[in-house]
Write a protein that holds these residues in place. Structure first.
Motif, PDB file in Angstrom:
ATOM      1  N   CYS A  48       0.806  -1.217   0.000  1.00 43.95           N
ATOM      2  CA  CYS A  48       0.000   0.000   0.000  1.00 43.95           C
ATOM      3  C   CYS A  48       0.846   1.276   0.000  1.00 43.95           C
ATOM      4  CB  CYS A  48      -0.916   0.003   1.224  1.00 43.95           C
ATOM      5  SG  CYS A  48      -0.002   0.117   2.775  1.00 43.95           S
ATOM      6  N   THR A  49       2.132   1.168  -0.274  1.00 47.12           N
ATOM      7  CA  THR A  49       3.031   2.313  -0.195  1.00 47.12           C
ATOM      8  C   THR A  49       2.666   3.396  -1.211  1.00 47.12           C
ATOM      9  OG1 THR A  49       4.817   0.885   0.583  1.00 47.12           O
ATOM     10  CG2 THR A  49       5.447   3.041  -0.282  1.00 47.12           C
ATOM     11  N   VAL A  50       2.572   4.628  -0.717  1.00 43.34           N
ATOM     12  CA  VAL A  50       2.349   5.822  -1.531  1.00 43.34           C
ATOM     13  C   VAL A  50       3.327   6.892  -1.038  1.00 43.34           C
ATOM     14  CG1 VAL A  50      -0.104   5.302  -1.943  1.00 43.34           C
ATOM     15  CG2 VAL A  50       0.551   6.750   0.006  1.00 43.34           C
ATOM     16  N   LEU A  51       3.363   8.001  -1.729  1.00 45.80           N
ATOM     17  CA  LEU A  51       4.164   9.133  -1.267  1.00 45.80           C
ATOM     18  C   LEU A  51       3.225  10.171  -0.677  1.00 45.80           C
ATOM     19  CD1 LEU A  51       6.593   9.597  -4.300  1.00 45.80           C
ATOM     20  CD2 LEU A  51       6.922   8.201  -2.245  1.00 45.80           C
ATOM     21  N   VAL A  52       3.517  10.601   0.524  1.00 41.36           N
ATOM     22  CA  VAL A  52       2.767  11.673   1.173  1.00 41.36           C
ATOM     23  C   VAL A  52       3.749  12.804   1.410  1.00 41.36           C
ATOM     24  CG1 VAL A  52       1.402  12.378   3.167  1.00 41.36           C
ATOM     25  CG2 VAL A  52       1.131  10.062   2.235  1.00 41.36           C
ATOM     26  N   ASP A  53       3.498  13.910   0.739  1.00 41.54           N
ATOM     27  CA  ASP A  53       4.429  15.045   0.771  1.00 41.54           C
ATOM     28  C   ASP A  53       5.849  14.590   0.451  1.00 41.54           C
ATOM     29  OD1 ASP A  53       2.360  16.827   1.367  1.00 41.54           O
ATOM     30  OD2 ASP A  53       2.560  16.472   3.518  1.00 41.54           O
ATOM     31  N   GLY A  54       5.944  13.672  -0.520  1.00 41.40           N
ATOM     32  CA  GLY A  54       7.233  13.197  -1.016  1.00 41.40           C
ATOM     33  C   GLY A  54       7.872  12.084  -0.224  1.00 41.40           C
ATOM     34  N   GLU A  55       7.277  11.699   0.899  1.00 34.54           N
ATOM     35  CA  GLU A  55       7.836  10.642   1.737  1.00 34.54           C
ATOM     36  C   GLU A  55       7.083   9.337   1.528  1.00 34.54           C
ATOM     37  OE1 GLU A  55      10.509  10.901   3.886  1.00 34.54           O
ATOM     38  OE2 GLU A  55      10.793  12.920   3.103  1.00 34.54           O
ATOM     39  N   SER A  56       7.814   8.245   1.510  1.00 32.98           N
ATOM     40  CA  SER A  56       7.233   6.911   1.379  1.00 32.98           C
ATOM     41  C   SER A  56       6.452   6.574   2.647  1.00 32.98           C
ATOM     42  CB  SER A  56       8.373   5.905   1.169  1.00 32.98           C
ATOM     43  OG  SER A  56       7.891   4.599   1.123  1.00 32.98           O
ATOM     44  N   VAL A  57       5.169   6.236   2.474  1.00 27.31           N
ATOM     45  CA  VAL A  57       4.288   5.953   3.605  1.00 27.31           C
ATOM     46  C   VAL A  57       3.443   4.731   3.280  1.00 27.31           C
ATOM     47  CG1 VAL A  57       2.296   6.848   4.908  1.00 27.31           C
ATOM     48  CG2 VAL A  57       4.148   8.386   4.288  1.00 27.31           C
ATOM     49  N   LYS A  58       3.255   3.876   4.269  1.00 30.37           N
ATOM     50  CA  LYS A  58       2.332   2.752   4.108  1.00 30.37           C
ATOM     51  C   LYS A  58       0.936   3.282   4.419  1.00 30.37           C
ATOM     52  CE  LYS A  58       5.855  -0.634   5.048  1.00 30.37           C
ATOM     53  NZ  LYS A  58       6.344  -1.673   5.946  1.00 30.37           N
ATOM     54  N   SER A  59       0.121   3.356   3.396  1.00 32.13           N
ATOM     55  CA  SER A  59      -1.177   4.010   3.529  1.00 32.13           C
ATOM     56  C   SER A  59      -2.178   3.225   4.365  1.00 32.13           C
ATOM     57  CB  SER A  59      -1.760   4.336   2.153  1.00 32.13           C
ATOM     58  OG  SER A  59      -1.953   3.167   1.391  1.00 32.13           O
ATOM     59  N   CYS A  60      -1.834   1.993   4.745  1.00 29.38           N
ATOM     60  CA  CYS A  60      -2.716   1.246   5.650  1.00 29.38           C
ATOM     61  C   CYS A  60      -2.460   1.613   7.107  1.00 29.38           C
ATOM     62  CB  CYS A  60      -2.574  -0.262   5.454  1.00 29.38           C
ATOM     63  SG  CYS A  60      -1.078  -0.973   6.179  1.00 29.38           S
ATOM     64  N   THR A  61      -1.468   2.479   7.354  1.00 29.62           N
ATOM     65  CA  THR A  61      -1.174   2.896   8.729  1.00 29.62           C
ATOM     66  C   THR A  61      -1.469   4.367   8.958  1.00 29.62           C
ATOM     67  OG1 THR A  61       1.125   3.452   8.227  1.00 29.62           O
ATOM     68  CG2 THR A  61       0.680   1.199   8.938  1.00 29.62           C
ATOM     69  N   LEU A  62      -1.978   5.043   7.947  1.00 31.03           N
ATOM     70  CA  LEU A  62      -2.247   6.478   8.041  1.00 31.03           C
ATOM     71  C   LEU A  62      -3.738   6.728   7.872  1.00 31.03           C
ATOM     72  CD1 LEU A  62      -0.652   9.220   8.196  1.00 31.03           C
ATOM     73  CD2 LEU A  62      -0.910   9.309   5.720  1.00 31.03           C
ATOM     74  N   LEU A  63      -4.306   7.458   8.801  1.00 29.71           N
ATOM     75  CA  LEU A  63      -5.708   7.832   8.671  1.00 29.71           C
ATOM     76  C   LEU A  63      -5.847   8.893   7.578  1.00 29.71           C
ATOM     77  CD1 LEU A  63      -6.580   8.139  12.457  1.00 29.71           C
ATOM     78  CD2 LEU A  63      -7.166   6.242  10.922  1.00 29.71           C
ATOM     79  N   THR A  64      -6.945   8.855   6.875  1.00 33.65           N
ATOM     80  CA  THR A  64      -7.193   9.857   5.838  1.00 33.65           C
ATOM     81  C   THR A  64      -7.145  11.250   6.455  1.00 33.65           C
ATOM     82  OG1 THR A  64      -8.574   8.271   4.651  1.00 33.65           O
ATOM     83  CG2 THR A  64      -8.799  10.589   4.034  1.00 33.65           C
ATOM     84  N   ALA A  65      -7.691  11.406   7.645  1.00 29.16           N
ATOM     85  CA  ALA A  65      -7.687  12.705   8.315  1.00 29.16           C
ATOM     86  C   ALA A  65      -6.260  13.199   8.578  1.00 29.16           C
ATOM     87  CB  ALA A  65      -8.472  12.633   9.616  1.00 29.16           C
ATOM     88  N   GLN A  66      -5.327  12.281   8.789  1.00 29.98           N
ATOM     89  CA  GLN A  66      -3.938  12.674   8.998  1.00 29.98           C
ATOM     90  C   GLN A  66      -3.308  13.213   7.716  1.00 29.98           C
ATOM     91  OE1 GLN A  66      -2.980   8.749  10.812  1.00 29.98           O
ATOM     92  NE2 GLN A  66      -1.770   9.986  12.248  1.00 29.98           N
ATOM     93  N   ALA A  67      -3.868  12.846   6.577  1.00 26.09           N
ATOM     94  CA  ALA A  67      -3.352  13.309   5.287  1.00 26.09           C
ATOM     95  C   ALA A  67      -4.000  14.621   4.854  1.00 26.09           C
ATOM     96  CB  ALA A  67      -3.575  12.239   4.219  1.00 26.09           C
ATOM     97  N   ASP A  68      -4.891  15.155   5.670  1.00 23.48           N
ATOM     98  CA  ASP A  68      -5.560  16.416   5.344  1.00 23.48           C
ATOM     99  C   ASP A  68      -4.522  17.489   5.046  1.00 23.48           C
ATOM    100  OD1 ASP A  68      -7.666  18.264   5.029  1.00 23.48           O
ATOM    101  OD2 ASP A  68      -7.564  18.836   7.147  1.00 23.48           O
ATOM    102  N   GLY A  69      -4.672  18.145   3.900  1.00 22.57           N
ATOM    103  CA  GLY A  69      -3.753  19.197   3.498  1.00 22.57           C
ATOM    104  C   GLY A  69      -2.486  18.698   2.829  1.00 22.57           C
ATOM    105  N   SER A  70      -2.358  17.393   2.672  1.00 19.75           N
ATOM    106  CA  SER A  70      -1.139  16.812   2.100  1.00 19.75           C
ATOM    107  C   SER A  70      -1.258  16.572   0.607  1.00 19.75           C
ATOM    108  CB  SER A  70      -0.817  15.476   2.789  1.00 19.75           C
ATOM    109  OG  SER A  70      -0.509  15.691   4.139  1.00 19.75           O
ATOM    110  N   GLU A  71      -0.099  16.355   0.012  1.00 21.07           N
ATOM    111  CA  GLU A  71       0.035  15.981  -1.395  1.00 21.07           C
ATOM    112  C   GLU A  71       0.345  14.488  -1.418  1.00 21.07           C
ATOM    113  OE1 GLU A  71       0.311  16.620  -5.503  1.00 21.07           O
ATOM    114  OE2 GLU A  71       0.174  18.312  -4.124  1.00 21.07           O
TER     115      GLU A  71
END
Length: 155
Positions: A48-71
């Protein structure tokens, strides 16, 4: 419900989401971006790895609300529609760095992040840099070759 605004692959999306919704499900179910796979739901596999603000993140460990305002960049956002593949995608294709392909989007995204941080990694640095991603088909040798090829191509 929580209102979020997330820019995904260059396009801004606003939505009301459950506070406990994981980013991977927002991407897959709300936005229809099926390239981000759910492998384990425990952050063990990296599918499930994606980039969040250019950083590699496992998207199954991040809440959508935590990504608010992110790229957020997913596998679908690496190359423009109709354009050539991203250099990392091209290297994975040329080096046959996939078997079943389920882990490939996560490996590609983790590789993009790795090469951003270290444009010329050694084999050991590649293996350590991607150790959070698992290939159940044991295609690691060709994955390492692909990362080396992408680094040589200036990815």
């Amino acid at each position: 419900m929580t209102n979020v605004a997330v820019t995904v692959n260059g396009e801004r999306h606003e939505a009301d989401v459950e506070p406990r919704q994981l980013l991977v499900y927002f991407l897959r179910e709300t936005l229809g971006l099926k390239g981000t796979n759910v492998g384990c739901d425990t952050s063990s596999c990296g599918a499930c790895t994606v980039l969040v603000d250019g950083e590699s993140v496992k998207s199954c460990t991040l809440l959508t609300a935590q990504a608010d305002g992110s790229e957020v960049t997913t596998i679908e956002g690496l190359a423009s529609e109709g354009a050539a593949l991203h250099p990392v995608q091209q290297a994975f294709h040329e080096q046959h760095a996939l078997q079943c392909g389920y882990c490939t989007p996560g490996f590609v995204m983790a590789t993009v992040s790795l090469l951003e941080e270290n444009p010329s990694p050694s084999e050991d640095e590649i293996r350590r840099g991607l150790e959070g991603n698992l290939c159940r088909c044991t295609g690691y040798h060709n994955i390492v070759l692909a990362v080396e090829a992408a680094a040589r191509a200036g990815a």
